[in-house]
Design a protein around this motif. Structure first.
Motif, mmCIF file in Angstrom:
data_model
loop_
_atom_site.group_PDB
_atom_site.id
_atom_site.type_symbol
_atom_site.label_atom_id
_atom_site.label_comp_id
_atom_site.label_asym_id
_atom_site.label_seq_id
_atom_site.Cartn_x
_atom_site.Cartn_y
_atom_site.Cartn_z
ATOM 1 N N LEU A 341 38.781 15.651 -0.253
ATOM 2 C CA LEU A 341 40.196 15.291 -0.370
ATOM 3 C C LEU A 341 40.328 13.782 -0.507
ATOM 4 O O LEU A 341 39.712 13.029 0.248
ATOM 5 N N SER A 342 41.145 13.326 -1.473
ATOM 6 C CA SER A 342 41.285 11.894 -1.720
ATOM 7 C C SER A 342 42.750 11.470 -1.703
ATOM 8 O O SER A 342 43.661 12.285 -1.554
ATOM 9 N N ASP A 343 42.954 10.169 -1.873
ATOM 10 C CA ASP A 343 44.319 9.623 -1.917
ATOM 11 C C ASP A 343 45.144 10.243 -3.032
ATOM 12 O O ASP A 343 46.383 10.279 -2.952
ATOM 13 N N ALA A 344 44.506 10.719 -4.077
ATOM 14 C CA ALA A 344 45.242 11.263 -5.222
ATOM 15 C C ALA A 344 46.137 12.426 -4.802
ATOM 16 O O ALA A 344 47.261 12.575 -5.308
ATOM 17 N N ILE A 345 45.685 13.252 -3.865
ATOM 18 C CA ILE A 345 46.497 14.398 -3.469
ATOM 19 C C ILE A 345 47.704 13.953 -2.657
ATOM 20 O O ILE A 345 48.780 14.561 -2.710
#
Length: 497
Positions: A341-345
């Protein structure tokens, strides 16, 4: 609090109907604690105690003789009108069960939880004989017997199918049954409950080590209309059980945390449950395909969703859940322990304007400052309180959080935030300064779970609420906390230097 304080409380509140003592009452001397309870209002119908020893419960509820000069000196029961009793104790024992069942003749809700610190002996444990003592008056509607493994890995080793069979005979009208730690009870015992209690709507089993698919084999043959089902740490269950459970079309709460064999085919069936409000899938073997099954029917009504520790999930998987139509009601989301999970989500979540109240993303190595900035910039739909709707945010041990994030955790950002989880080693001075600058914010930095009992709010006992910003808090934040703000600025300057 001392015994005299309790005595004053009981004598001064003559119309009291509900009493919650959310602390360890075992600090009181046993005889003194029991002695003051005859002073309690006879109108008390609900009693909750945060922690009490089983011996004190027995003493408290044991009948007492009437006045010395009473002609008959009849026995009077303590708390004669109690209907709902919630207790956390050291050991759930036969003696305590017998005393409760005999003394509280109006009891409709019994919720007992213990957490042994050593393996209990037969004299301080629950056995099949103790289960036979439950519900002698036939009024019990809710029963919860949970053995926690907080201190030592132990179960109710002296209870087997026979005890459950005997109990079921007296519990035919039961509406809610929650059992935790019954390691010797097999499908035979659990199946008896499902087939004997025709009014059952809530069924919860925790640490059901012998629970298999057979228990739900012919659930369609029952008249059950289950709405709440929890099967946590039941690792022998497979997709077949969850598919059969989905035949209960009125399910609103489904807790399947730590059921390791739950996969995508289960979610295909669960995805047809249009009334589902809470879905907890921690540690399961689901993928993007499984989450896609939830989008059409479930995500339009879901309020609480947890996919903590579902290692196969990526940003692409989670993005399936967020669009203009699929997550209108979502308020509580747990994305913790997702390595991909990354900042993009989080940027996508902010763009979707989902009005989350609780967001947990602990132990996510790719989550960083960008996520905090995005969340701080979100606006609630309620124009009277601008800013993020979040009241709980858990970022403990997120790999990309730096001191930069603390600039966005200050006022006026996150105006409704009440619980914040961060890693203290980021900069302890910043953490302490933030706590001082926001006195109504609980800042946790040791890895503890935030709030009360996470996801256990389907039981009335564990419901928790958050207050909105009131005038006093606003005044404190705006005008009386300048020194704390200066401390925060000094801490930031020290980091930069």
């Amino acid at each position: 609090m001392c015994v005299s304080d309790l005595e004053q409380l009981l004598t001064g509140c003559t119309q009291l109907e509900t009493l919650s003592l959310m602390f360890d009452v075992s600090i009181f001397l046993r005889p003194n604690f029991a002695r003051v309870w005859p002073l309690a209002s006879a109108k008390i119908t609900c009693l909750e105690i945060g922690y009490i020893s089983s011996a004190m419960v027995t003493e408290l509820l044991s009948p007492i003789l009437g006045p010395q000069h009473s002609p008959s000196r009849m026995q009077f029961s303590i708390l004669p009108n109690i209907q709902k009793l919630w207790l956390a104790v050291d050991y759930i024992t036969d003696t305590m069960i017998g005393t409760i069942s005999k003394s509280l003749i109006s009891l409709t809700h019994l919720d007992l939880r213990d957490a042994p610190i050593i393996e209990p002996s037969v004299t301080i444990d629950l056995t099949d004989s103790g289960l036979l003592l439950i519900n002698p008056h036939g009024k019990l509607k809710h029963l919860s017997l949970i053995r926690s493994q907080e201190f030592v890995a132990t179960d109710f080793k002296r209870v087997n199918d026979l005890g459950i069979l005997l109990m079921a005979d007296r519990c035919a009208s039961m509406e809610s049954i929650c059992l935790g730690g019954f390691c010797r009870v097999t499908d035979t015992g659990f199946k008896t409950i499902l087939h004997s209690c025709s009014s059952l709507y809530k069924f919860k089993v925790t640490y059901g080590s012998q629970l298999t698919d057979l228990v739900f084999h012919d659930i369609d043959a029952t008249s059950l209309a289950l709405t709440h089902v929890s099967l946590r740490w039941c690792n022998l269950l497979t997709n077949l059980s969850f598919i059969r459970l989905a035949s209960n079309r009125n399910l609103s709460v489904l807790d399947l945390r730590d059921c390791r064999n739950l996969g995508d085919s289960s979610l295909q069936a669960i995805g047809t449950l249009s009334k589902l409000k809470t879905l907890l899938l921690d540690g399961s073997d689901i993928s993007c395909v499984g989450l896609s099954y939830l989008k059409e029917n479930v995500m339009s009504s879901i309020v609480s969703l947890s996919v903590r520790g579902c290692k196969r999930l990526t940003d692409k998987c989670i993005s399936i859940l967020f669009d203009e139509y699929s997550s209108r009601e979502l308020r509580e989301l747990d994305l913790s322990n997702l390595p991909n999970l990354s900042d993009a989500i989080v940027l996508l979540l902010a763009k979707s304007r989902v009005q989350l109240v609780e967001l947990r993303m602990r132990q996510c190595p790719l989550i960083g400052d960008t996520s905090v900035m995005a969340l701080a910039s979100m606006q609630a739909d309620d124009d009277s309180c601008r800013g993020s709707s979040l009241q709980l945010l858990d970022l403990f041990n997120c790999g990309g959080i730096t001191p930069i994030s603390f600039r966005w955790l200050k006022k006026p950002y996150f105006p409704r935030l009440r619980w914040l989880g961060v890693t203290g080693i980021v900069n302890r001075d910043l953490v302490d300064a933030l706590a001082r600058s926001r006195p109504f914010l609980h800042v946790c930095f040791c890895g503890e779970e935030l709030g009360t009992n996470q996801w256990d709010n389907s039981d009335d006992m564990y419901m928790h609420d958050y207050e909105e910003v009131d005038e006093l808090e606003q005044w404190l934040l705006d005008g009386d906390n300048e020194n704390a703000d200066e401390d925060m600025e000094d801490a930031e300057d020290n980091v930069e230097n």
